[in-house]
Design a protein around this motif. Structure first.
Motif, PDB file in Angstrom:
ATOM      1  N   LEU A  41       0.953  -1.076  -0.053  1.00 26.17           N
ATOM      2  CA  LEU A  41       0.075   0.006   0.252  1.00 26.17           C
ATOM      3  C   LEU A  41       1.000   1.442  -0.004  1.00 26.17           C
ATOM      4  N   VAL A  42       0.278   2.550  -0.509  1.00 25.22           N
ATOM      5  CA  VAL A  42       0.964   3.437  -0.143  1.00 25.22           C
ATOM      6  C   VAL A  42       1.432   3.778   1.304  1.00 25.22           C
ATOM      7  N   GLN A  43       2.713   4.309   1.593  1.00 28.76           N
ATOM      8  CA  GLN A  43       3.445   4.330   2.743  1.00 28.76           C
ATOM      9  C   GLN A  43       2.474   5.050   3.801  1.00 28.76           C
ATOM     10  N   GLY A  44       1.814   5.989   3.428  1.00 33.14           N
ATOM     11  CA  GLY A  44       1.131   6.788   4.474  1.00 33.14           C
ATOM     12  C   GLY A  44      -0.149   6.064   5.215  1.00 33.14           C
ATOM     13  N   LEU A  45      -0.769   5.301   4.049  1.00 31.72           N
ATOM     14  CA  LEU A  45      -2.058   4.518   4.370  1.00 31.72           C
ATOM     15  C   LEU A  45      -1.518   3.236   5.356  1.00 31.72           C
ATOM     16  N   GLU A  46      -0.371   2.659   4.769  1.00 33.12           N
ATOM     17  CA  GLU A  46       0.125   1.316   5.456  1.00 33.12           C
ATOM     18  C   GLU A  46       0.314   1.948   6.894  1.00 33.12           C
ATOM     19  N   ARG A  47       1.020   3.019   7.202  1.00 34.06           N
ATOM     20  CA  ARG A  47       1.450   3.560   8.422  1.00 34.06           C
ATOM     21  C   ARG A  47       0.255   3.754   9.342  1.00 34.06           C
ATOM     22  N   ALA A  48      -1.155   4.233   8.783  1.00 38.42           N
ATOM     23  CA  ALA A  48      -2.050   4.657   9.755  1.00 38.42           C
ATOM     24  C   ALA A  48      -2.694   3.440  10.047  1.00 38.42           C
ATOM     25  N   LEU A  49      -2.557   2.409   9.395  1.00 41.65           N
ATOM     26  CA  LEU A  49      -3.123   1.024   9.596  1.00 41.65           C
ATOM     27  C   LEU A  49      -2.609   0.272  10.748  1.00 41.65           C
ATOM     28  N   GLU A  50      -1.323   0.590  11.209  1.00 36.17           N
ATOM     29  CA  GLU A  50      -0.425  -0.334  11.864  1.00 36.17           C
ATOM     30  C   GLU A  50      -1.139  -0.166  13.042  1.00 36.17           C
ATOM     31  N   GLY A  51      -1.309  -1.346  13.935  1.00 41.00           N
ATOM     32  CA  GLY A  51      -1.859  -1.332  15.253  1.00 41.00           C
ATOM     33  C   GLY A  51      -3.308  -1.268  15.335  1.00 41.00           C
ATOM     34  N   LYS A  52      -4.107  -1.267  13.960  1.00 39.36           N
ATOM     35  CA  LYS A  52      -5.444  -1.082  14.193  1.00 39.36           C
ATOM     36  C   LYS A  52      -6.106  -2.693  14.331  1.00 39.36           C
ATOM     37  N   SER A  53      -7.414  -3.089  14.268  1.00 35.14           N
ATOM     38  CA  SER A  53      -7.798  -4.207  14.850  1.00 35.14           C
ATOM     39  C   SER A  53      -9.174  -4.348  13.516  1.00 35.14           C
ATOM     40  N   VAL A  54      -9.640  -5.710  13.598  1.00 29.21           N
ATOM     41  CA  VAL A  54     -11.050  -5.693  12.915  1.00 29.21           C
ATOM     42  C   VAL A  54     -12.059  -4.903  13.357  1.00 29.21           C
ATOM     43  N   GLY A  55     -12.633  -4.250  12.499  1.00 29.52           N
ATOM     44  CA  GLY A  55     -13.737  -3.596  13.157  1.00 29.52           C
ATOM     45  C   GLY A  55     -13.529  -2.161  13.160  1.00 29.52           C
ATOM     46  N   ASP A  56     -11.993  -1.871  13.326  1.00 33.64           N
ATOM     47  CA  ASP A  56     -11.826  -0.361  13.299  1.00 33.64           C
ATOM     48  C   ASP A  56     -12.117   0.401  11.957  1.00 33.64           C
ATOM     49  N   LYS A  57     -12.601   1.698  11.978  1.00 31.57           N
ATOM     50  CA  LYS A  57     -12.699   2.654  10.904  1.00 31.57           C
ATOM     51  C   LYS A  57     -11.534   3.502  11.089  1.00 31.57           C
ATOM     52  N   ILE A  58     -10.941   4.070   9.928  1.00 31.42           N
ATOM     53  CA  ILE A  58     -10.088   5.248  10.074  1.00 31.42           C
ATOM     54  C   ILE A  58     -10.351   6.019   9.029  1.00 31.42           C
ATOM     55  N   GLU A  59      -9.968   7.694   9.091  1.00 33.19           N
ATOM     56  CA  GLU A  59     -10.027   8.349   8.162  1.00 33.19           C
ATOM     57  C   GLU A  59      -8.550   8.837   8.057  1.00 33.19           C
TER      58      GLU A  59
END
Ligand code: ZN
Length: 160
Positions: A41-59
């Motif tokens: 994935l693009v770097q910025g998106l991959e970093r934003a997803l680090e540490g998230k879990s199933v069910g999490d929603k991010i912007e």
């Protein structure tokens, strides 16, 4: 378990530009499944997803430098129409594989003026902020084979 390096992650995502225009979305299709921590994935998106879990929603708003790169004017060239011989259908928006002074790359025709053609070697999203809305839908550990290949196999992935 949270998303970490070597997680296989499934996400639904919508990508918008700064004007709110939808550029890409998985919502009416299968979720995107990718191997985390391998630059899929693009770097910025991959970093934003680090540490998230199933069910999490991010912007997340990813700046160009962590997305598809800054827009580089040096990748824009004007060439003679006749130098594109062998390509029968050249029009604005046509993508070509071209030899440039930066090596072989995909370029997009952005302008045609009489016998001169402007080609642009930037990614179509270069220079743009990427506004992602992402929902994490699934998460598992990668298999040894997936880690060797650096990408996901099975549903949502690809095989070769
Ligand atoms: Zn593979």
């Amino acid at each position: 378990m949270p998303i970490a390096k070597d997680s296989v992650v499934s996400i639904h995502y919508t990508l918008k530009d700064d004007a709110g225009e939808v550029l890409d979305t998985s919502v009416s299709a299968e979720p995107l499944t990718y191997l985390h921590g391998h630059g899929n994935l693009v770097q910025g998106l991959e970093r934003a997803l680090e540490g998230k879990s199933v069910g999490d929603k991010i912007e997340v708003k990813v700046p160009p430098g962590e997305g598809y790169g800054e827009y580089d004017k040096q990748l824009v060239q004007r060439v003679a129409r006749r130098s594109l011989k062998g390509i029968s259908d050249v029009r604005v928006g046509t993508q070509l594989h071209a030899q440039t002074e930066h090596g072989a790359r995909v370029v997009t025709v952005t302008q045609i003026q009489s016998d001169m053609v402007t080609i642009d070697g930037n990614h179509p999203l270069a220079g743009k902020s990427l506004n992602f809305e992402v929902a994490v839908t699934d998460l598992r550990d990668a298999t040894a084979e997936e880690l060797t290949h650096g990408h996901v196999h099975g549903p949502g992935g690809h095989h070769h």
